[in-house]
Every structure is written in C-alpha cells, then in structure tokens.
Design a protein around this motif. Structure first.
Motif, mmCIF file in Angstrom:
data_model
loop_
_atom_site.group_PDB
_atom_site.id
_atom_site.type_symbol
_atom_site.label_atom_id
_atom_site.label_comp_id
_atom_site.label_asym_id
_atom_site.label_seq_id
_atom_site.Cartn_x
_atom_site.Cartn_y
_atom_site.Cartn_z
ATOM 1 N N THR A 177 0.822 -1.058 -0.329
ATOM 2 C CA THR A 177 -0.032 0.069 -0.265
ATOM 3 C C THR A 177 0.499 1.465 -0.013
ATOM 4 N N MET A 178 0.420 2.320 -1.057
ATOM 5 C CA MET A 178 1.357 3.222 -1.318
ATOM 6 C C MET A 178 0.716 4.408 -1.192
ATOM 7 N N LEU A 179 0.457 5.363 -0.930
ATOM 8 C CA LEU A 179 0.304 6.874 -0.536
ATOM 9 C C LEU A 179 1.099 7.603 -1.196
ATOM 10 N N VAL A 180 0.885 8.261 -2.004
ATOM 11 C CA VAL A 180 2.192 9.605 -3.063
ATOM 12 C C VAL A 180 0.694 11.047 -3.232
ATOM 13 N N TYR A 181 2.301 11.392 -3.086
ATOM 14 C CA TYR A 181 1.683 12.805 -2.718
ATOM 15 C C TYR A 181 1.447 13.919 -3.296
ATOM 16 N N THR A 182 1.545 15.222 -3.180
ATOM 17 C CA THR A 182 2.260 16.291 -3.945
ATOM 18 C C THR A 182 1.710 17.255 -3.290
ATOM 19 N N THR A 183 2.779 18.739 -2.398
ATOM 20 C CA THR A 183 2.212 19.990 -2.480
ATOM 21 C C THR A 183 2.790 20.874 -3.341
ATOM 22 N N GLY A 184 3.433 20.938 -4.281
ATOM 23 C CA GLY A 184 3.522 22.028 -5.247
ATOM 24 C C GLY A 184 4.970 22.098 -5.449
ATOM 25 N N HIS A 185 5.768 20.841 -4.694
ATOM 26 C CA HIS A 185 7.423 20.734 -4.915
ATOM 27 C C HIS A 185 8.073 19.388 -4.581
ATOM 28 N N GLY A 186 7.419 19.074 -5.827
ATOM 29 C CA GLY A 186 7.990 17.764 -6.376
ATOM 30 C C GLY A 186 6.476 16.473 -5.630
ATOM 31 N N VAL A 187 6.894 15.199 -6.274
ATOM 32 C CA VAL A 187 6.504 14.236 -5.644
ATOM 33 C C VAL A 187 6.944 13.183 -4.678
ATOM 34 N N THR A 188 6.069 12.651 -3.717
ATOM 35 C CA THR A 188 6.773 11.889 -2.664
ATOM 36 C C THR A 188 5.844 10.871 -2.468
ATOM 37 N N GLY A 189 6.529 9.684 -2.226
ATOM 38 C CA GLY A 189 5.685 8.355 -2.170
ATOM 39 C C GLY A 189 6.188 7.799 -0.493
ATOM 40 N N PHE A 190 5.304 7.582 0.175
ATOM 41 C CA PHE A 190 5.520 6.193 0.884
ATOM 42 C C PHE A 190 4.597 5.541 0.864
#
Length: 335
Positions: A177-190
């Motif tokens: 299970t992965m959470l992938v998100y952006t806040t406008g400063h690149g994309v990060t995956g957990f």
C-alpha cells in the motif's frame, strides 16, 4: 549478541509520514499545521481502508450493494465503506469544512465551519476489481477555501480550477500500500508497513521517464474512439510499445508513473465529454504528473488549464503520462 541481530538493529527504521510532513511544513508560510493535519487524516483513513481491503474476502464486504451512486454506477460495498471512513476522518480531523465525494451528489458539510480547506475525493477507484483481487485506489485533491471562514462551504470552493490545488495525491492498495502526494514541491511516495502501522518514506523524489514503453487503455472501445486516438494507438503498436491495462485508474497510472508510458481514457460515442471526473480524478492526477515531469491533457487542452463548469461531477477525457508521448498525442489531435 549475534552479528545478524546487530546488523538488524543497525538498520535505520526510516522516515515516517508524520515526521516528513512536520519537516516540510515550512514550505507553507500561510499554514499553521492545518494542511499537515489534513494529510494525516487522509493517511489514517487510508490505513483503515487498507485493512478492510486486505480482509475483504473474509469479512463479506465484497460485491455490489445493488444501488447506483450519483454517477449512475453500481455501488460496491467497499465504495460505501471507504466513503464513510474518509468522510469520518476528515470530519473528526477538524480542518476540512466540506468534502466532495464521488459517492455523494452534493457537498458534504463536516460541521467544521472554521476549517480553511475543502477536499474532493474518490474514496475507492476501481472497486469492482476487489472481487478478483486487483489493485484499487483512493484519489484526493485539497483546496484552500475561498468562501467566508466561519460560514458554510460553497460550490466555488471546489470550482477554483486545477491550478488552485494546494495538495493532491492517491493511495494505492496493492501488493504493497502506497501513499503518493504532492504539495507543489515535487512528488513523494510512502509505503505502508503493516506491522508498525506507519507509512514510511520510500520514494523521496518521483520523476516519470520522459518517454516510456507502455500504453494503457481499454482497446475494447477501439471503434468508439476518435480518429486521432486510433491513429496514435496504431503508431504505438507499430513501434512495438507494450499494452498494459488493469482497469483500475490508480493502478494503471501508478505503473506508468514509475516505468514511463501513457494512460488514455478518451471520449467515446456514448460519452463524448469523457467519463473520468475532472475535480477528483483528472485534476489530482494532472497535478501529480506535472510535478513529476510529465503531462496531462484532454486532447488539445492541458488538464490543469481546463475551467470547471458549475457541475461538481463534471467529466473530461484524460491522456496522462510521459511528456514525449503526451506531446506526440497532442500533435496528432491538432492535425
């Protein structure tokens, strides 16, 4: 103590989502923790849905409810379950004044009228695949409200346009299970670690390859696609690109994000305006892909530049993925 035990203890645990969010909070000078709390609320609901997905075959929550949602689609039991979980988490978190869900026709007021944010969400995309153990996902988009704080949310809070998103992402429920998100400063995956109950940073700076070997679409609709789409797909086949299509939007998108490729959900004869929802499917995926170095278009137009209508469940075509492939499709569409 054995050498093996010492080596295991010496291995760093990693950065949790909680710790990562706190470190990055300085990127939002106008925020005082509310956005961070929103992301944690979404992650919490994702953990609960992950649990339900993993035991779905044993807990009798697979299959259809026998009812249709506002989209005219048959609701699955897990659609209802996920919708409840995310709305409850966002309500209890206190930062979202309202939620727009695929499963509800109207805006859902949370009672948090002092909340500064609204969230548009597809609680469980691809849920019909749960019965056959195929990956599914959650999509979300976050806006800073434009209506008066202290009063009820308004449609205008959700109709600001794709460029107004301050955060967006998805949760993929699959082999991991992965959470992938952006806040406008690149994309990060957990990636979720079940035994610890935490999301850990696993992909700190996701970039989609400029080109890719994959195209993803439902070729069963070939004869209903516009001519420019058939021309582009013929070129893909002539170049021996690989066809990969799961039928879960998040799963197909996620694979192409990492391997490179293009996902296509074109307009059809039956749905000339497209099928995917603009606010909580197309916008968040477009925001993510641009932050990862890719592109998202509806054909001639860039998705994030498409102005929303007054319809909260507005639909749109979607072509998203590696920049070179999307530009090539755009060129064909412009002929």
């Amino acid at each position: 103590m054995s050498q093996i035990t010492e080596n295991k203890l010496a291995t760093p645990v990693g950065t949790t989502l909680e710790r990562y969010i706190m470190r990055k909070q300085a990127e939002f000078p106008y925020a005082t923790g509310e956005l961070s709390q929103l992301l944690r609320d979404i992650a919490l609901a994702g953990k609960i849905v992950n649990r339900e997905v993993n035991r779905a075959g044993l807990s009798r929550i697979t299959g259809a409810m026998g009812e249709q949602n506002v989209q005219g689609e048959i609701q699955q039991k897990l659609d209802v379950e996920a919708n409840i979980r995310f709305i409850r988490a966002l309500t209890n978190g206190g930062e979202a004044c309202a939620v727009l869900s695929e499963e509800n026709e109207n805006i859902i007021e949370t009672g948090n009228q002092n909340g500064k944010y609204v969230v548009a969400i597809d609680p469980l995309d691809g849920s019909s695949n749960i019965d056959v153990n195929v990956s599914i996902g959650t999509l979300f988009s976050i806006y800073r409200r434009v209506s008066r704080i202290g009063g009820p949310a308004r449609k205008e809070d959700f109709l600001q346009g794709g460029r107004a998103q301050i955060a967006a992402g998805y949760i993929l429920y699959g082999s991991s299970t992965m959470l992938v998100y952006t806040t406008g400063h690149g994309v990060t995956g957990f990636t979720y670690e079940n035994s610890l109950g935490e999301f850990f940073l696993s992909h700190p700076d996701i970039k989609i390859p400029q080109h890719g070997p994959v195209f993803s679409c439902n070729e069963g609709n070939w004869f209903d696609y516009p001519e420019f789409v058939r021309t582009f797909l013929t070129t893909c086949k002539e170049r021996r690109l690989t066809a990969r299509y799961v039928g879960s939007l998040v799963a197909d998108y996620h694979r192409n994000l990492f391997t490179g490729g293009i996902y296509l959900y074109p307009p059809t004869v039956e749905k000339p305006g497209g099928k995917l929802r603009l606010l909580y499917e197309c916008y968040p995926l477009a925001f993510l892909i641009e932050q990862a170095g890719g592109m998202a278009v509806t054909g001639a137009d860039v998705v994030l530049d498409v102005s929303p209508t007054s319809d909260l469940h507005q639909r749109a075509p979607l072509f998203v993925g590696s920049a070179d492939l999307v530009k090539e499709l755009q060129a064909v569409a412009a002929r």
